[in-house]
Design a protein around this motif. Sequence first.
Motif, mmCIF file in Angstrom:
data_model
loop_
_atom_site.group_PDB
_atom_site.id
_atom_site.type_symbol
_atom_site.label_atom_id
_atom_site.label_comp_id
_atom_site.label_asym_id
_atom_site.label_seq_id
_atom_site.Cartn_x
_atom_site.Cartn_y
_atom_site.Cartn_z
ATOM 1 N N ALA A 193 31.439 70.150 69.728
ATOM 2 C CA ALA A 193 32.025 70.137 68.388
ATOM 3 C C ALA A 193 31.214 69.306 67.395
ATOM 4 O O ALA A 193 31.623 69.156 66.252
ATOM 5 C CB ALA A 193 33.452 69.614 68.448
ATOM 6 N N GLY A 194 30.089 68.769 67.830
ATOM 7 C CA GLY A 194 29.258 67.931 66.963
ATOM 8 C C GLY A 194 28.970 66.594 67.591
ATOM 9 O O GLY A 194 27.987 65.928 67.270
ATOM 10 N N CYS A 195 29.834 66.187 68.511
ATOM 11 C CA CYS A 195 29.652 64.951 69.272
ATOM 12 C C CYS A 195 30.295 65.139 70.645
ATOM 13 O O CYS A 195 29.633 65.056 71.653
ATOM 14 C CB CYS A 195 30.272 63.770 68.522
ATOM 15 S SG CYS A 195 30.260 62.217 69.461
ATOM 16 N N ASN A 196 31.582 65.430 70.653
ATOM 17 C CA ASN A 196 32.302 65.639 71.902
ATOM 18 C C ASN A 196 32.261 67.100 72.329
ATOM 19 O O ASN A 196 32.165 68.008 71.500
ATOM 20 C CB ASN A 196 33.757 65.200 71.744
ATOM 21 C CG ASN A 196 33.901 63.688 71.778
ATOM 22 O OD1 ASN A 196 33.851 63.074 72.836
ATOM 23 N ND2 ASN A 196 34.076 63.097 70.599
ATOM 24 N N ARG A 197 32.354 67.318 73.635
ATOM 25 C CA ARG A 197 32.438 68.661 74.180
ATOM 26 C C ARG A 197 33.886 69.113 74.166
ATOM 27 O O ARG A 197 34.806 68.318 74.337
ATOM 28 C CB ARG A 197 31.890 68.700 75.608
ATOM 29 C CG ARG A 197 30.390 68.453 75.686
ATOM 30 C CD ARG A 197 29.916 68.470 77.132
ATOM 31 N NE ARG A 197 30.198 69.725 77.792
ATOM 32 C CZ ARG A 197 29.448 70.825 77.690
ATOM 33 N NH1 ARG A 197 28.363 70.814 76.938
ATOM 34 N NH2 ARG A 197 29.775 71.929 78.333
ATOM 35 N N GLN A 220 36.394 62.380 74.879
ATOM 36 C CA GLN A 220 36.722 61.299 73.949
ATOM 37 C C GLN A 220 35.596 60.282 73.825
ATOM 38 O O GLN A 220 35.829 59.076 73.803
ATOM 39 C CB GLN A 220 38.019 60.607 74.405
ATOM 40 C CG GLN A 220 39.238 61.521 74.455
ATOM 41 C CD GLN A 220 39.624 62.021 73.074
ATOM 42 O OE1 GLN A 220 39.603 61.258 72.104
ATOM 43 N NE2 GLN A 220 39.957 63.309 72.980
ATOM 44 N N MET A 221 34.371 60.759 73.730
ATOM 45 C CA MET A 221 33.256 59.849 73.539
ATOM 46 C C MET A 221 33.304 59.243 72.142
ATOM 47 O O MET A 221 33.715 59.902 71.182
ATOM 48 C CB MET A 221 31.919 60.572 73.729
ATOM 49 C CG MET A 221 31.658 61.067 75.135
ATOM 50 S SD MET A 221 29.958 61.642 75.320
ATOM 51 C CE MET A 221 29.869 62.888 74.036
ATOM 52 N N ALA A 222 32.867 57.997 72.021
ATOM 53 C CA ALA A 222 32.796 57.350 70.716
ATOM 54 C C ALA A 222 31.546 57.841 69.993
ATOM 55 O O ALA A 222 30.437 57.726 70.506
ATOM 56 C CB ALA A 222 32.757 55.835 70.893
#
Length: 270
Positions: A193-197, A220-222
């Motif tokens: 999604a741009g950062c998180n899968r 839920q990666m920062a």
Amino acid sequence: MNYLPASFLVASMLLLGCAEPDVSLSADNGATATVADAAHNSRNALDWDGRYEGVLPCADCEGIKTKLTLQQDGRYQLESQYLGKSNQVFREQGTFEWDSSGQIIQLQRPQPGGDQFFVGENRLWQLDMAGQRITGELAEQYQLHKAPPAELASAPLAGTRWQLTELMGQPLSANNPAYIVFSSTEPRVYGNAGCNRFFGSYELNTGQMRLRLSGIGMTQMACMQDTIEPEFSEVLQSFDNFNLTDDTLTLNRARMAPLARFTAAGPAEK
């Protein structure tokens, strides 16, 4: 967006002098455009939505390879390639309207020409600028034939890695990490999604060009910097239909402009 060259308009006007004003059409044999029973016409009696293909006559090329997709919500997608002149495929999309008889559609195009079609049983007849059947030696070539549902179902939506290239009308850099994949072996969707899968399930109806995601979950990666993730996540939850061409996928909502545009970036990783 690439607009079609003037030759498309010229091709539509070439045979105007051959068209007889009293020639009309029918859904069965091209005989009459007058509807005796307003409750029984192409619009409400035929399974007209879908993709139509053919090679239309061209004034200065070998022919115009054409794919025209009509959707139930009044939107269209048009692809044209000028054979023997260029390998470029011109694409446009927009809305169309039915005439009062419910037999003829007119594409609402930025440039007029070649935009009226009589809707028959699994066929479209391109009409001249006056909305009349084109006659003459090339008359039968001004037809597009409906692609069978099986062909639409085999379109490469699944099994392809679709790289996000535009979001809410804004182009994105080629190295942005966002993409989406629809599994070809099960109704499963995943991507970045741009950062998180993200991951979830999808329901596909190719006949009506409908697509819906469900059960979407996300890691839920920062994220260390601003990303397109909030906007992209909202699109994944709010779109309700899609358009698919050779290498471009768009996710849309109703008749609005595409919410997201993707480009095929090769087969998905196994």
